[in-house]
Scaffold this active site. Structure first.
Site, PDB file in Angstrom:
ATOM      1  N   HIS A 195       0.817  -1.212   0.000  1.00 25.95           N
ATOM      2  CA  HIS A 195       0.000   0.000   0.000  1.00 25.95           C
ATOM      3  C   HIS A 195       0.850   1.262   0.000  1.00 25.95           C
ATOM      4  O   HIS A 195       0.437   2.296  -0.514  1.00 25.95           O
ATOM      5  CB  HIS A 195      -1.037  -0.056   1.100  1.00 25.95           C
ATOM      6  CG  HIS A 195      -2.089  -1.065   0.758  1.00 25.95           C
ATOM      7  ND1 HIS A 195      -3.148  -0.750  -0.051  1.00 25.95           N
ATOM      8  CD2 HIS A 195      -2.162  -2.380   0.999  1.00 25.95           C
ATOM      9  CE1 HIS A 195      -3.845  -1.839  -0.263  1.00 25.95           C
ATOM     10  NE2 HIS A 195      -3.275  -2.841   0.367  1.00 25.95           N
ATOM     11  N   GLU A 441     -10.440 -11.651  -6.769  1.00 23.68           N
ATOM     12  CA  GLU A 441      -9.045 -11.506  -6.339  1.00 23.68           C
ATOM     13  C   GLU A 441      -8.511 -12.747  -5.636  1.00 23.68           C
ATOM     14  O   GLU A 441      -7.493 -12.713  -4.963  1.00 23.68           O
ATOM     15  CB  GLU A 441      -8.835 -10.228  -5.513  1.00 23.68           C
ATOM     16  CG  GLU A 441      -9.860  -9.903  -4.490  1.00 23.68           C
ATOM     17  CD  GLU A 441      -9.682  -8.498  -3.894  1.00 23.68           C
ATOM     18  OE1 GLU A 441      -8.656  -7.842  -4.124  1.00 23.68           O
ATOM     19  OE2 GLU A 441     -10.589  -8.079  -3.170  1.00 23.68           O
ATOM     20  N   ASP A 465      -4.169  -8.711  -5.295  1.00 23.69           N
ATOM     21  CA  ASP A 465      -4.376  -9.881  -4.449  1.00 23.69           C
ATOM     22  C   ASP A 465      -4.419 -11.168  -5.266  1.00 23.69           C
ATOM     23  O   ASP A 465      -3.966 -12.210  -4.805  1.00 23.69           O
ATOM     24  CB  ASP A 465      -5.669  -9.730  -3.635  1.00 23.69           C
ATOM     25  CG  ASP A 465      -5.427  -8.876  -2.402  1.00 23.69           C
ATOM     26  OD1 ASP A 465      -4.442  -9.150  -1.690  1.00 23.69           O
ATOM     27  OD2 ASP A 465      -6.201  -7.931  -2.157  1.00 23.69           O
ATOM     28  N   CYS A 512      -8.651  -3.673 -11.789  1.00 22.18           N
ATOM     29  CA  CYS A 512      -8.348  -2.501 -10.953  1.00 22.18           C
ATOM     30  C   CYS A 512      -7.085  -2.682 -10.111  1.00 22.18           C
ATOM     31  O   CYS A 512      -6.799  -1.870  -9.250  1.00 22.18           O
ATOM     32  CB  CYS A 512      -9.534  -2.147 -10.060  1.00 22.18           C
ATOM     33  SG  CYS A 512      -9.891  -3.391  -8.823  1.00 22.18           S
TER      34      CYS A 512
HETATM   35  C1  PEP Z   1      -6.333  -5.642  -5.661  1.00 28.12           C
HETATM   36  O1  PEP Z   1      -6.191  -6.542  -4.830  1.00 28.12           O
HETATM   37  O2  PEP Z   1      -5.889  -5.708  -6.821  1.00 28.12           O
HETATM   38  C2  PEP Z   1      -7.054  -4.409  -5.312  1.00 28.12           C
HETATM   39  C3  PEP Z   1      -7.352  -3.517  -6.229  1.00 28.12           C
HETATM   40  O3  PEP Z   1      -7.372  -4.218  -4.008  1.00 28.12           O
HETATM   41  P1  PEP Z   1      -6.316  -3.742  -2.889  1.00 28.12           P
HETATM   42  O4  PEP Z   1      -5.038  -3.388  -3.589  1.00 28.12           O
HETATM   43  O5  PEP Z   1      -6.935  -2.596  -2.190  1.00 28.12           O
HETATM   44  O6  PEP Z   1      -6.207  -4.961  -2.035  1.00 28.12           O
HETATM   45 MG    MG Z   2      -7.328  -6.492  -3.010  1.00 28.94          MG
END
Ligand code: PEP
Ligand code: MG
Length: 594
Positions: A195, A441, A465, A512
Site C-alpha cells: 500500500h 481476487e 491480491d 483494478c
Molecule cells: C487488488 O487486490 O488488486 C485491489 C485492487 O485491491 P487492494 O489493492 O486494495 O487490495
Molecule cells: Mg485487493
C-alpha cells in the site's frame, strides 16, 4: 554537497516514478525496528513515562490473550505469564531507563540496547533450548515497541521536502504523507503492490521499496537522490551526480506535461475499440485529480481509508456523504465504491493486535470475511445503509472485496436484502436496482467466475491480491518480491477466463489492480478481451498514450503468441517488444506497427 561522506548507491524496487532530492527523515513507526534519536535532557522524564505506558499497555494485551488461552493451552498460558514477568524485569526495564538517562536516547532505542545486552548473554548459552529463549525476549521487545510506536503517537510530521526513510510504512501513515509534505519515500520492506507503493503513486511521490537495510545506511539529514523508476537511491550524491539527475528530472517533468495535455482525448484504440480508463481513489480528495488526469470515472474507491485515518469510526452518515460526493463529482460517470477491505496489512484503530492475533493475516479474517464476522458486521451494516441511501442520488456501483465464491456472495446478498427491507420500512429512498458487483481476487473466485457472473452485476479483477494468492507471494514481503509476477502465464490464463465468463454473462468487467496502470501491460489486457482498466489517476495519461496506438486486433495476436510461451520472462519480452513497436516512427505520426 556530500557532507564529507562518500557517495554510495543502493538499488531497490522503484514503485512510484520520478526523481526526488531531499534530506533524509528517518521514522520507525509501525515497524519492527527501533527508531533511534537523541533526546534533550528535559525530555528524559517524558521518554521514561512513554516506556512505562507502553509496558502497561503490553501487559494488558498479554493478560487479554492469556484469558483466551486459559482453558485451551496450558503451556502457552505459562509462556505468556513468563513474558509478563519479563515486562517488569529490572534487567530489561531498569537497563533501558539507564540507557535513556545516560545516553540521552529515545525510549525505543534505550529498550533496544537493553534487549541487545540480554540477547548477547543468551547467544553464549550452550543448551539449545535455553539459547532459543532469546526469541522470547525479542517477542516481548516487539510488543512493547509496537505500543511505543502506536498510532496514538500522533501524525507523522516530516519537514517539507524530506525523503522519508522507514523500515516500512503502514497504509495509514503513507496516506498522511501527502505530496506537498514529502519529496519521496524509501523503505527496507515492501513490494510493487504494497500500500505504500499504491499511495505513493496516487500522490505522485517518488518511492523506492525493498531496499533491505536502507534504515541502517542512512542517517537523518543525509542528502538523498532517489529515482522511483529505476529503484536507484544515492546517499550523499556528489555535485556532479546531482547535476546529472537534475537534468533527468527536468526531462521527465516535460514529458509528463506532454502526456497530461492528452487528458481530454478518448482512450480508443486505432481500430476504434473503446477502452475505458478509470481512477482508483483512496479518498474523496482525489476526485479532482481523477478528472484532471482524464479518467472516465472512479473504478475503485478504497473506503477502508475512511476507517484507517479517522479517530472515530465512520457512521452511516459519513459513508452516505462520501458516496454522494463521489456521485456528484462524477456527475453520471462511473462511480464504483468498494465496501471496506480491512485486515491483513490494512488495519484500523478499532482493530488492535489483541483483537486479531493471527499467524497469517493475509489468509485470515480480512475484507468481506471481517464484514460477515461479529466484529465487523455493525460497521458493514452502517456502510451498506449509507451506500444504499446514496444510490438514490445517481448510478452508484457497490462492490464487495475478496469474495471467495457463490456461497459468500449469497451470504452478503442476504444481508443487503435485509438492509434494503429495513430502509424501505423506514421510508428512506434508495435505488432498488443499484448495481452490486464483486472483486475477483482469489483463484477460487476466478475459477468459478461463470457461476459468480450469474449472481452479480459486474466484476472487478483485483490483480494485486489475485497475484498474491495465485503465486503464494506475500505482496508486501521484500524477500519474495521477485516472484510477484503479473505476467506469469497462470495469471494471464485466469484473467482470460474471467474476461470470457463476464462476456458470456454479458456483465462488465474491470481490472483494478496495479498492473492495469502499467502501459507495458495494457495491450496484453486489451488482447485478453478486457475493456475497462482502473488505475491511479496519474497513470491514466501514459496508459492512454499506449491504448491510442494499440490496435485491438494486434493486441489479440500478441496474446495468442503470449499464451504459447511458458515463462513470465518470455511473456514480458513479447510485451516489451510490442510496446516498443507502438512508439517506433513517432517522427511519421506514431502510427505504430504495420
Ligand atoms: C487488488 O487486490 O488488486 C485491489 C485492487 O485491491 P487492494 O489493492 O486494495 O487490495
Ligand atoms: Mg485487493
Amino acid at each position: 554537497m556530500s557532507d564529507g561522506r562518500p557517495e554510495t548507491q543502493r538499488m531497490g524496487l522503484g514503485v512510484s516514478p520520478g526523481i526526488a532530492f531531499g534530506r533524509a527523515y528517518l521514522i520507525g513507526r509501525d515497524t519492527m525496528k527501533a527508531p533511534r534519536h537523541h533526546v534533550e535532557a528535559d525530555d528524559i522524564d517524558e521518554e521514561i513515562a512513554r516506556l512505562h505506558k507502553a509496558i502497561a499497555a503490553s501487559d494488558k494485551q498479554l493478560a487479554k490473550i492469556k484469558l483466551k488461552l486459559a482453558s485451551e493451552n496450558e503451556s502457552d498460558y505459562h509462556i505468556i505469564t513468563a513474558h509478563q514477568l519479563m515486562l517488569h524485569d529490572e534487567h530489561l526495564v531498569g537497563a533501558a531507563i539507564e540507557y535513556i538517562k545516560t545516553e540521552l536516547i529515545n525510549a525505543e532505542w534505550g529498550l533496544r540496547r537493553a534487549v541487545d545486552d540480554i540477547t548477547r548473554v543468551f547467544d553464549t548459552i550452550e543448551d539449545p533450548y535455553l539459547r532459543e529463549r532469546r526469541s522470547d525476549v525479542e517477542f516481548v521487545f516487539e510488543r512493547v515497541l509496537r505500543n511505543l510506536l502506536g498510532r496514538e503517537t500522533g501524525p507523522l510530521q516530516p519537514p517539507p521536502d524530506a525523503i522519508v526513510v522507514a523500515y516500512d510504512l503502514s497504509p495509514a501513515d503513507t496516506a498522511q504523507l501527502h505530496k506537498a509534505a514529502v519529496a519521496g519515500l524509501i523503505t527496507d520492506a515492501g513490494g510493487k503492490t504494497s500500500h505504500t507503493a499504491i499511495i505513493a503513486r496516487a500522490h505522485e511521490i517518488p518511492a523506492v521499496v525493498a531496499l533491505e537495510d536502507i534504515t541502517e545506511r542512512v542517517e537523518t539529514d543525509d542528502l538523498l537522490m532517489i529515482d522511483g523508476s529505476s529503484g536507484l537511491v544515492i546517499i550523499n550524491p556528489s555535485a556532479a551526480t546531482v547535476g546529472t539527475y537534475r537534468d533527468e528530472q527536468r526531462r521527465q517533468v516535460a514529458a509528463g506535461a506532454k502526456l497530461h495535455a492528452m487528458r481530454a482525448l478518448p482512450a480508443t484504440t486505432r481500430d476504434d475499440v473503446e477502452i475505458r480508463l478509470l481512477a482508483n481513489i483512496d479518498g474523496t480528495d482525489e476526485l479532482d485529480d481523477a478528472l484532471e488526469y482524464g479518467a472516465m470515472g472512479v473504478g475503485l474507491y478504497r473506503t477502508e481509508y475512511l476507517m484507517m485515518q479517522a479517530d472515530a469510526l465512520p457512521d452511516e452518515e459519513t459513508h452516505y456523504r462520501a458516496a454522494v460526493k463521489v456521485l456528484e463529482k462524477m456527475s453520471g460517470r462511473s462511480a464504483t465504491i468498494r465496501t471496506f477491505d480491512l485486515g491483513s496489512d490494512k488495519l484500523a484503530k478499532f482493530l488492535t493486535d489483541a483483537d486479531l492475533d493471527e499467524a497469517n493475516p493475509a489468509l485470515g479474517l480480512r475484507s468481506i470475511r471481517l464484514c460477515l464476522a461479529p466484529i465487523g458486521r455493525p460497521l458493514f451494516d452502517a456502510q451498506m445503509r449509507g451506500l444504499l441511501r446514496a444510490s438514490a442520488h445517481g448510478p452508484l456501483k457497490i462492490m464487495f472485496p475478496m469474495i471467495s465464491g457463490v456461497a459468500e456472495l449469497r451470504a452478503v446478498r442476504v444481508i443487503v436484502d435485509q438492509l434494503m427491507a429495513d430502509l424501505r420500512a423506514e421510508g428512506k429512498p434508495f435505488d432498488d436496482h443499484v448495481k452490486l458487483g464483486i472483486m475477483i481476487e482469489m483463484p477460487s473466485a476466478a475459477l468459478t467466475a461463470d457461476l459468480l457472473a450469474a449472481e452479480c452485476d459486474f466484476f472487478s479483477i483485483g490483480t494485486n491480491d489475485l497475484i498474491q494468492y495465485t503465486m503464494a507471494v506475500d505482496r508486501v514481503n521484500e524477500y519474495v518480491s521477485h516472484l510477484y509476477e503479473p505476467l506469469h502465464p497462470a495469471l494471464l490464463r485466469l484473467l482470460g477466463s474471467v474476461a470470457r465468463a463476464a462476456a458470456d454473462a454479458n456483465i462488465p468487467v474491470t481490472v483494478c489492480g496495479e498492473m492495469a496502470g502499467d502501459p507495458l501491460i495494457a495491450p496484453v489486457l486489451i488482447g485478453l478481451g478486457l475493456r475497462e482498466l482502473s488505475m491511479s489517476a496519474v497513470s491514466v495519461p501514459e496508459v492512454k498514450a499506449t491504448t491510442r496506438r494499440t490496435s485491438a486486433v494486434d493486441a489479440a495476436l500478441l496474446v495468442t503468441a503470449i499464451l504459447k510461451v511458458a515463462t513470465a520472462a518470455e511473456v514480458r519480452a513479447l510485451a516489451v517488444a510490442y510496446h516498443a513497436s507502438l512508439f517506433v516512427g513517432d517522427e511519421n505520426g506514431g502510427k505504430g506497427p504495420a
